[in-house]
Enzyme design. Structure first.
Site, PDB file in Angstrom:
ATOM      1  N   ASP A  58      -3.593   4.318  -1.551  1.00  0.00           N
ATOM      2  CA  ASP A  58      -4.478   4.702  -0.434  1.00  0.00           C
ATOM      3  C   ASP A  58      -4.405   6.215  -0.228  1.00  0.00           C
ATOM      4  OD1 ASP A  58      -5.967   4.738   1.947  1.00  0.00           O
ATOM      5  OD2 ASP A  58      -4.241   4.141   3.164  1.00  0.00           O
ATOM      6  N   LEU A  59      -5.044   6.958  -1.139  1.00  0.00           N
ATOM      7  CA  LEU A  59      -5.014   8.429  -1.019  1.00  0.00           C
ATOM      8  C   LEU A  59      -6.335   8.973  -0.468  1.00  0.00           C
ATOM      9  CD1 LEU A  59      -2.945   9.395  -4.193  1.00  0.00           C
ATOM     10  CD2 LEU A  59      -2.169   8.982  -1.849  1.00  0.00           C
ATOM     11  N   ARG A  91      -3.341  -5.722  14.580  1.00  0.00           N
ATOM     12  CA  ARG A  91      -2.215  -5.826  15.508  1.00  0.00           C
ATOM     13  C   ARG A  91      -2.097  -7.264  16.029  1.00  0.00           C
ATOM     14  NH1 ARG A  91      -1.075  -1.887  13.442  1.00  0.00           N
ATOM     15  NH2 ARG A  91      -0.405   0.129  14.273  1.00  0.00           N
ATOM     16  N   ARG A 147       3.171  -0.835  10.569  1.00  0.00           N
ATOM     17  CA  ARG A 147       4.282  -0.862  11.526  1.00  0.00           C
ATOM     18  C   ARG A 147       4.613  -2.215  12.133  1.00  0.00           C
ATOM     19  NH1 ARG A 147       1.776   4.523  14.069  1.00  0.00           N
ATOM     20  NH2 ARG A 147      -0.028   3.437  13.157  1.00  0.00           N
ATOM     21  N   LYS A 158       0.848  -1.195   0.000  1.00  0.00           N
ATOM     22  CA  LYS A 158       0.000   0.000   0.000  1.00  0.00           C
ATOM     23  C   LYS A 158       0.878   1.238   0.000  1.00  0.00           C
ATOM     24  CE  LYS A 158      -2.228   1.609   3.762  1.00  0.00           C
ATOM     25  NZ  LYS A 158      -2.032   3.063   3.734  1.00  0.00           N
ATOM     26  N   PHE A 171      -9.401   9.800  -1.420  1.00  0.00           N
ATOM     27  CA  PHE A 171      -9.885  11.045  -2.037  1.00  0.00           C
ATOM     28  C   PHE A 171     -11.217  11.464  -1.422  1.00  0.00           C
ATOM     29  CE2 PHE A 171      -7.482   9.124  -5.747  1.00  0.00           C
ATOM     30  CZ  PHE A 171      -6.397   9.960  -5.616  1.00  0.00           C
ATOM     31  N   THR A 193      -9.824   3.798  11.454  1.00  0.00           N
ATOM     32  CA  THR A 193      -9.582   2.895  12.583  1.00  0.00           C
ATOM     33  C   THR A 193      -8.887   3.582  13.759  1.00  0.00           C
ATOM     34  OG1 THR A 193      -7.562   2.156  11.477  1.00  0.00           O
ATOM     35  CG2 THR A 193      -9.521   0.791  11.191  1.00  0.00           C
ATOM     36  N   ASP A 204     -13.619  14.897  -2.112  1.00  0.00           N
ATOM     37  CA  ASP A 204     -13.741  16.203  -2.774  1.00  0.00           C
ATOM     38  C   ASP A 204     -15.072  16.209  -3.521  1.00  0.00           C
ATOM     39  OD1 ASP A 204     -13.042  18.700  -4.108  1.00  0.00           O
ATOM     40  OD2 ASP A 204     -10.943  18.175  -3.773  1.00  0.00           O
TER      41      ASP A 204
HETATM   42  O1  LIG Z   1      -9.181   3.575   8.650  1.00  0.00           O
HETATM   43  C1  LIG Z   1      -8.004   3.506   8.223  1.00  0.00           C
HETATM   44  C2  LIG Z   1      -7.676   3.697   6.905  1.00  0.00           C
HETATM   45  C3  LIG Z   1      -6.377   3.577   6.500  1.00  0.00           C
HETATM   46  N1  LIG Z   1      -5.397   3.269   7.380  1.00  0.00           N
HETATM   47  C4  LIG Z   1      -4.018   3.132   6.863  1.00  0.00           C
HETATM   48  O2  LIG Z   1      -3.563   1.803   7.125  1.00  0.00           O
HETATM   49  C5  LIG Z   1      -2.218   1.799   7.548  1.00  0.00           C
HETATM   50  C6  LIG Z   1      -2.121   1.183   8.908  1.00  0.00           C
HETATM   51  O3  LIG Z   1      -0.788   1.211   9.344  1.00  0.00           O
HETATM   52  P1  LIG Z   1      -0.334   0.626  10.752  1.00  0.00           P
HETATM   53  O4  LIG Z   1       1.120   0.997  10.837  1.00  0.00           O
HETATM   54  O5  LIG Z   1      -0.556  -0.864  10.697  1.00  0.00           O
HETATM   55  O6  LIG Z   1      -1.140   1.273  11.824  1.00  0.00           O
HETATM   56  C7  LIG Z   1      -1.743   3.257   7.476  1.00  0.00           C
HETATM   57  O7  LIG Z   1      -1.082   3.424   6.253  1.00  0.00           O
HETATM   58  C8  LIG Z   1      -3.010   4.076   7.497  1.00  0.00           C
HETATM   59  O8  LIG Z   1      -2.892   5.247   6.737  1.00  0.00           O
HETATM   60  C9  LIG Z   1      -5.710   3.086   8.690  1.00  0.00           C
HETATM   61  O9  LIG Z   1      -4.830   2.804   9.540  1.00  0.00           O
HETATM   62  N2  LIG Z   1      -7.008   3.193   9.078  1.00  0.00           N
END
Ligand SMILES: O=c1ccn([C@@H]2O[C@H](COP(=O)(O)O)[C@@H](O)[C@H]2O)c(=O)[nH]1
Length: 235
Positions: A61-62, A182, A212, A34, A64, A121, A66
């Protein structure tokens, strides 16, 4: 070989060389990747091209959000890049989502999957209240997921906490893309509605977005392999 697992690794890095260095440690048969706002803002379409060369399917995953005309143009531009999935915010409303879906349906050639973010989230009930949404995340997610389905999109982004309820309310066709994943021993970071990888699959998630816990691990390839092994009992 096409990807064999539901894992999407979030490459949240400040530049292309760091993102590519991480991706080179991973196997495109084991995960998709992503590209989000930080990496795309710093590196642009070149990073997508490089990840494609490495054999990865890419979720752009931008998110959008608008007016319909602007957003439809943005998802069409994403389709030109050959990405596997692109997304918008469901909060942009019915006409915005329909315009995006119609723009992709009207294209010749490659059509990415189109998904809509319901409730991030990182948000919990108190956060929603502060922005004027006086209902539980679960209720708001269901409302926006239903709207997304009515607009003919392929799926939603939500927490895996909501996946079971969405499956019973909306059926099995809608893709459920779930960040906030997680492993049991991992820290939550800024995420609030978290779920373990195995529980997410058991709840009905289609894809698990994991950043992460993999990218900051001492051995990212091993962290990914451990998660895939955990899932292989159920996928
Ligand atoms: O609701 C959302 C939408 C997108 N994200 C994206 O997912 C990853 C999660 O990264 P972790 O490091 O596992 O927390 C991150 O790129 C967010 O921009 C999200 O977390 N929640």
């Amino acid at each position: 070989m096409p990807c064999q697992t539901p894992v999407i690794v979030a490459l949240d890095f400040p530049d292309m060389s760091a993102a590519v260095a991480l991706a080179e440690q991973l196997d495109p048969a084991q995960c998709r990747v992503k590209v989000g706002k930080e990496l795309f803002t710093s590196s642009g379409p070149a990073v997508i091209e490089r990840l494609h060369q490495l054999g990865f399917e890419v979720f752009l995953d931008l998110k959008f959000h608008d007016i319909p005309n602007t957003t439809a143009g943005a998802v069409s531009a994403a389709a030109e890049l050959g990405v596997w999935m692109v997304n918008v915010h469901a909060g942009g409303g019915r006409r915005m989502m329909e315009a995006c879906r119609e723009a992709l349906d009207g294209r010749r050639g490659h059509r990415p999957l189109l998904t809509a973010v319901t409730v991030l989230t990182s948000l919990e009930q108190e956060d929603l209240l502060e922005v004027g949404v006086d209902i539980e995340p679960m209720v708001q997610v269901q409302r926006l997921a239903r709207l997304t389905q009515e607009c003919g999109l392929d799926g939603v982004v939500c927490s895996a906490r909501e996946a079971k309820a969405l499956r019973s309310a909306l059926g099995n066709d809608l893709l459920l893309v779930t960040p906030g994943i997680r492993p049991v021993d991992a820290v939550a970071d800024d995420q609030r509605r978290i779920v373990t990888p195995l529980q997410a699959i058991e709840n009905g998630s289609s894809y698990l977005v994991i950043g992460r816990p993999i990218t900051k691990a001492p051995d990212p390839a091993q962290a990914l392999a451990d998660i895939v092994a955990e899932l292989s009992v159920s996928v």
